[in-house]
Design an enzyme around this catalytic site. Sequence first.
Site, PDB file in Angstrom:
ATOM      1  N   HIS A  88       0.839  -1.202   0.000  1.00  0.00           N
ATOM      2  CA  HIS A  88       0.000   0.000   0.000  1.00  0.00           C
ATOM      3  C   HIS A  88       0.875   1.253   0.000  1.00  0.00           C
ATOM      4  CE1 HIS A  88      -2.736   3.178   1.358  1.00  0.00           C
ATOM      5  NE2 HIS A  88      -1.928   3.381   2.396  1.00  0.00           N
ATOM      6  N   ASP A 117       6.407  21.604 -26.532  1.00  0.00           N
ATOM      7  CA  ASP A 117       6.314  20.253 -25.966  1.00  0.00           C
ATOM      8  C   ASP A 117       7.358  20.172 -24.870  1.00  0.00           C
ATOM      9  OD1 ASP A 117       6.190  17.390 -25.539  1.00  0.00           O
ATOM     10  OD2 ASP A 117       5.383  17.188 -27.554  1.00  0.00           O
ATOM     11  N   TRP A 153       7.132   0.173   3.888  1.00  0.00           N
ATOM     12  CA  TRP A 153       7.626   0.863   2.694  1.00  0.00           C
ATOM     13  C   TRP A 153       9.039   1.387   2.924  1.00  0.00           C
ATOM     14  CZ3 TRP A 153       8.821   6.105   1.430  1.00  0.00           C
ATOM     15  CH2 TRP A 153       8.736   6.997   2.507  1.00  0.00           C
ATOM     16  N   SER A 181      12.683   5.894 -13.908  1.00  0.00           N
ATOM     17  CA  SER A 181      11.591   6.676 -14.479  1.00  0.00           C
ATOM     18  C   SER A 181      11.570   8.079 -13.885  1.00  0.00           C
ATOM     19  CB  SER A 181      10.268   5.954 -14.225  1.00  0.00           C
ATOM     20  OG  SER A 181       9.197   6.825 -14.410  1.00  0.00           O
ATOM     21  N   SER A 182      11.722   8.152 -12.553  1.00  0.00           N
ATOM     22  CA  SER A 182      11.674   9.464 -11.890  1.00  0.00           C
ATOM     23  C   SER A 182      12.818  10.358 -12.353  1.00  0.00           C
ATOM     24  CB  SER A 182      11.794   9.305 -10.381  1.00  0.00           C
ATOM     25  OG  SER A 182      10.674   8.636  -9.882  1.00  0.00           O
ATOM     26  N   HIS A 265      13.511  11.620   3.653  1.00  0.00           N
ATOM     27  CA  HIS A 265      12.919  12.905   4.013  1.00  0.00           C
ATOM     28  C   HIS A 265      12.762  13.834   2.819  1.00  0.00           C
ATOM     29  CE1 HIS A 265      11.044  15.885   6.347  1.00  0.00           C
ATOM     30  NE2 HIS A 265      11.779  16.729   5.655  1.00  0.00           N
ATOM     31  N   GLU A 267      12.305  12.950  -0.073  1.00  0.00           N
ATOM     32  CA  GLU A 267      11.219  12.324  -0.828  1.00  0.00           C
ATOM     33  C   GLU A 267       9.843  12.843  -0.388  1.00  0.00           C
ATOM     34  OE1 GLU A 267      10.752  10.390  -3.390  1.00  0.00           O
ATOM     35  OE2 GLU A 267       8.653   9.827  -3.035  1.00  0.00           O
ATOM     36  N   TYR A 269       9.187  15.678   0.648  1.00  0.00           N
ATOM     37  CA  TYR A 269       9.022  17.017   0.071  1.00  0.00           C
ATOM     38  C   TYR A 269       8.817  16.963  -1.428  1.00  0.00           C
ATOM     39  CZ  TYR A 269       9.280  19.070   4.510  1.00  0.00           C
ATOM     40  OH  TYR A 269       8.950  19.399   5.775  1.00  0.00           O
ATOM     41  N   SER A 280      -0.913  27.644  -5.167  1.00  0.00           N
ATOM     42  CA  SER A 280      -0.569  29.027  -5.505  1.00  0.00           C
ATOM     43  C   SER A 280      -1.177  29.460  -6.833  1.00  0.00           C
ATOM     44  CB  SER A 280       0.952  29.192  -5.578  1.00  0.00           C
ATOM     45  OG  SER A 280       1.529  28.842  -4.343  1.00  0.00           O
ATOM     46  N   HIS A 314      15.464  13.005  12.058  1.00  0.00           N
ATOM     47  CA  HIS A 314      14.280  13.109  12.924  1.00  0.00           C
ATOM     48  C   HIS A 314      13.405  11.861  12.816  1.00  0.00           C
ATOM     49  CE1 HIS A 314      12.088  15.572   9.564  1.00  0.00           C
ATOM     50  NE2 HIS A 314      11.908  14.284   9.377  1.00  0.00           N
ATOM     51  N   HIS A 315      13.709  11.002  11.859  1.00  0.00           N
ATOM     52  CA  HIS A 315      13.012   9.718  11.807  1.00  0.00           C
ATOM     53  C   HIS A 315      13.713   8.674  12.669  1.00  0.00           C
ATOM     54  CE1 HIS A 315      10.388  10.920   8.442  1.00  0.00           C
ATOM     55  NE2 HIS A 315      11.427  11.667   8.087  1.00  0.00           N
ATOM     56  N   THR A 340       7.753  27.216   5.688  1.00  0.00           N
ATOM     57  CA  THR A 340       6.401  26.689   5.499  1.00  0.00           C
ATOM     58  C   THR A 340       5.382  27.711   5.999  1.00  0.00           C
ATOM     59  OG1 THR A 340       7.314  24.492   5.899  1.00  0.00           O
ATOM     60  CG2 THR A 340       4.928  24.666   5.842  1.00  0.00           C
ATOM     61  N   LYS A 343       4.810  30.414   3.535  1.00  0.00           N
ATOM     62  CA  LYS A 343       3.900  30.032   2.460  1.00  0.00           C
ATOM     63  C   LYS A 343       2.448  30.113   2.918  1.00  0.00           C
ATOM     64  CE  LYS A 343       5.133  27.705  -0.801  1.00  0.00           C
ATOM     65  NZ  LYS A 343       6.032  27.771  -1.961  1.00  0.00           N
ATOM     66  N   ARG A 462       1.833   1.500  15.399  1.00  0.00           N
ATOM     67  CA  ARG A 462       1.477   1.389  13.981  1.00  0.00           C
ATOM     68  C   ARG A 462       1.929   0.028  13.461  1.00  0.00           C
ATOM     69  NH1 ARG A 462       6.225   5.077  11.047  1.00  0.00           N
ATOM     70  NH2 ARG A 462       5.143   4.560   9.123  1.00  0.00           N
TER      71      ARG A 462
HETATM   72  C1  HEM Z   1       6.513  21.263   9.158  1.00  0.00           C
HETATM   73  C2  HEM Z   1       6.790  20.212   8.451  1.00  0.00           C
HETATM   74  C3  HEM Z   1       7.060  18.779   8.961  1.00  0.00           C
HETATM   75  C4  HEM Z   1       7.660  18.344  10.092  1.00  0.00           C
HETATM   76  C5  HEM Z   1       8.228  19.211  11.203  1.00  0.00           C
HETATM   77  C6  HEM Z   1       7.661  16.889  10.052  1.00  0.00           C
HETATM   78  C7  HEM Z   1       8.196  16.042  11.010  1.00  0.00           C
HETATM   79  C8  HEM Z   1       8.166  14.676  10.988  1.00  0.00           C
HETATM   80  C9  HEM Z   1       8.796  13.792  11.939  1.00  0.00           C
HETATM   81  C10 HEM Z   1       9.604  14.255  13.129  1.00  0.00           C
HETATM   82  C11 HEM Z   1       8.530  12.502  11.580  1.00  0.00           C
HETATM   83  C12 HEM Z   1       9.012  11.216  12.253  1.00  0.00           C
HETATM   84  C13 HEM Z   1       8.033  10.711  13.235  1.00  0.00           C
HETATM   85  C14 HEM Z   1       8.395   9.361  13.808  1.00  0.00           C
HETATM   86  O1  HEM Z   1       8.613   8.418  13.010  1.00  0.00           O
HETATM   87  O2  HEM Z   1       8.438   9.256  15.034  1.00  0.00           O
HETATM   88  C15 HEM Z   1       7.732  12.557  10.394  1.00  0.00           C
HETATM   89  C16 HEM Z   1       7.255  11.457   9.718  1.00  0.00           C
HETATM   90  C17 HEM Z   1       6.719  11.495   8.460  1.00  0.00           C
HETATM   91  N1  HEM Z   1       6.422  12.634   7.731  1.00  0.00           N
HETATM   92 FE1  HEM Z   1       6.660  14.557   8.372  1.00  0.00          FE
HETATM   93  N2  HEM Z   1       7.050  16.488   8.913  1.00  0.00           N
HETATM   94  C18 HEM Z   1       6.678  17.614   8.215  1.00  0.00           C
HETATM   95  C19 HEM Z   1       6.074  17.646   6.987  1.00  0.00           C
HETATM   96  C20 HEM Z   1       5.840  16.539   6.212  1.00  0.00           C
HETATM   97  C21 HEM Z   1       5.413  16.572   4.836  1.00  0.00           C
HETATM   98  C22 HEM Z   1       5.194  17.845   4.031  1.00  0.00           C
HETATM   99  C23 HEM Z   1       5.282  15.291   4.435  1.00  0.00           C
HETATM  100  C24 HEM Z   1       4.846  14.735   3.102  1.00  0.00           C
HETATM  101  C25 HEM Z   1       4.221  15.347   2.152  1.00  0.00           C
HETATM  102  C26 HEM Z   1       5.610  14.436   5.538  1.00  0.00           C
HETATM  103  C27 HEM Z   1       5.580  13.055   5.506  1.00  0.00           C
HETATM  104  C28 HEM Z   1       5.972  12.230   6.503  1.00  0.00           C
HETATM  105  C29 HEM Z   1       5.962  10.789   6.423  1.00  0.00           C
HETATM  106  C30 HEM Z   1       5.548   9.953   5.209  1.00  0.00           C
HETATM  107  C31 HEM Z   1       6.405  10.322   7.651  1.00  0.00           C
HETATM  108  C32 HEM Z   1       6.482   8.861   8.107  1.00  0.00           C
HETATM  109  C33 HEM Z   1       7.607   8.118   7.573  1.00  0.00           C
HETATM  110  C34 HEM Z   1       7.537   6.691   8.086  1.00  0.00           C
HETATM  111  O3  HEM Z   1       8.058   6.446   9.165  1.00  0.00           O
HETATM  112  O4  HEM Z   1       6.946   5.852   7.397  1.00  0.00           O
HETATM  113  N3  HEM Z   1       5.948  15.233   6.615  1.00  0.00           N
HETATM  114  N4  HEM Z   1       7.523  13.906  10.042  1.00  0.00           N
HETATM  115 CU   LIG Z   2      11.197  13.630   7.668  1.00  0.00          CU
END
Ligand code: HEM
Ligand SMILES: [Cu+2]
Length: 537
Positions: A88, A117, A153, A181-182, A265, A267, A269, A280, A314-315, A340, A343, A462
């Site tokens: 998923h 094009d 994933w 591809s990307s 990370h 990714e 963004y 916008s 931070h992950h 952010t 914006k 989770r």
């Molecule tokens: C102000 C902006 C953001 C902050 C401060 C932030 C912070 C964080 C932090 C600290 C985690 C880790 C949490 C943990 O695993 O304990 C996390 C996870 C995640 N964030 Fe963000 N994030 C932000 C914006 C975004 C954006 C814009 C996206 C995607 C469009 C995003 C997608 C994700 C995803 C997919 C995870 C989980 C990854 C995983 O463990 O599978 N975040 N974020």
């Molecule tokens: Cu991150």
Amino acid sequence: MHATREIDAAPDMGVEQHHDHAHHGPASGLMRWVTTTNHKDIGTLYLWFAFIMFLVGGAMAMVIRAELFQPGLQLVDPHFFNQMTTVHGLIMVFGAVMPAFTGLANWLVPMMIGAPDMALPRMNNWSFWILPFAFLILLSSLFMEGGGPAFGWTFYAPLSTTYSGDSTALFVFSVHIMGMSSIMGAINVIVTIFNLRAPGMTMMKMPLFVWTWLITAFLLIAVMPVLAGAVTMVLTDKFFGTDFFNAAGGGDPVLFQHIFWFFGHPEVYIMILPSFGIISAILPTFARKKLFGYSSMVYATASIAGLSFIVWAHHMFTTGMPLFGELFFMYCTMLIAVPTGVKVFNWVATLWRGSITFEVPMLFALAFLVLFTIGGFSGLMLAITPADFQYHDTYFVVAHFHYVLVTGAIFSIMAAAYYWLPKWTGHMFDEGLAKLHFWCSLISVNLLFFPMHFLGLAGMPRRIPDYALQFADVNKLVSIGGFAFGLSQLIFLAVVIKCIRGGEKAPAKPWEGAEGLEWTLPSPAPYHTFETPPEVK
Ligand code: HEM
Ligand SMILES: [Cu+2]
């Protein structure tokens, strides 16, 4: 070097370089789609592919939510459950969100910069056509002996090395193809923007969608090779006896996480910056005002992209880092809230005292604004290192990233689809049905994801197929929200099919307040965009 270009707009091109079919419409039948080098055809292919993947990934989400409807194990066994969560996630990230953005780039970038094009049309065809094979390989791996990928994933070692099945080889191969591809898509976007802008279209006159995609393309080229490296190391660890991630052989599983998140990370963004460009475009149109702070939007986007490279750990707060490292990554992460915030402030200032109307693209854009901000705030909560020790690997994280990815990325894609659908099809869509789609999606998506914050704070982990009794009621609500959200997307399908088949004729500029070169073209846009470049003042 015009030899491979299939455009006839440039007057200096010799006759021998003219391709006959450039003067006519598309070839017909199936081969039109297989051999096409036309940016609109390829955009359409990408968008349909993304939508199909959205439904396939969505079906897997329905399996997950059905199993979690009640505590205990009912429908699927835990190993299959893990395959569902893994595939998923992979499908939604690489199969739905990213190809949808690439589809939008294909359709819109040439139209927005006054180009005939994309710059590299043959490569464009390849970028798309290798994708279906990547996902066929990934999906077929589910039927292998021992099952498909079941390591999340993020494919952390040693789950993906020591404890995975043989399907890991197919997983790696398919990720390599997605990455190629990307990268090809990103190169095409960059070359197009740098070389094919109409006279007078300076960089600081480009629509923000073009800017955000340009920056996204650089992110892609920077980090997709990192992902390719990570999967390759997993492959050799598993099948060829290396020990990159194996402590017993002198490697380190935490190294895996550093490499993965250095890709991962940025990714996330990659999956949100093009949304910023879409929003916008839409907010100014329906507020009938110019976007507030254009240049600060460009700089904010670039800073977010730059900062995204220094926050990966931070992950990994809970992996046991030196205290200084934890503080460094905490503060860098929080710093992203500044651009952010710029914006979000500019979007709100754009709305301020505007003459706002609530057409469907605007509804999705406004929902994006509110709900994406919730996702940003929960991100800030997670960035607080000591707090993350509590929330990490709980449903709070699931709530956070679904707010940014579903009500952020996917809602902006919906907004874009409704905004440009009249330009693509030449017809207006059924407004009533589209509003129904919006309201059903808005209500169900919040029922689906908002309570997950509480599940997480209360300690529900989770990626589990079963849970303690105390979480039963909230999970039931969440599952109901999930089924409702899934079904609501079929309304979207109905709106799009109806709009392609007919409906009120769309004028060149269906939205009163819209600005940009794409609205100077007739609707539907002609097969060859801007055979003579428009003059931009
Ligand atoms: C102000 C902006 C953001 C902050 C401060 C932030 C912070 C964080 C932090 C600290 C985690 C880790 C949490 C943990 O695993 O304990 C996390 C996870 C995640 N964030 Fe963000 N994030 C932000 C914006 C975004 C954006 C814009 C996206 C995607 C469009 C995003 C997608 C994700 C995803 C997919 C995870 C989980 C990854 C995983 O463990 O599978 N975040 N974020
Ligand atoms: Cu991150």
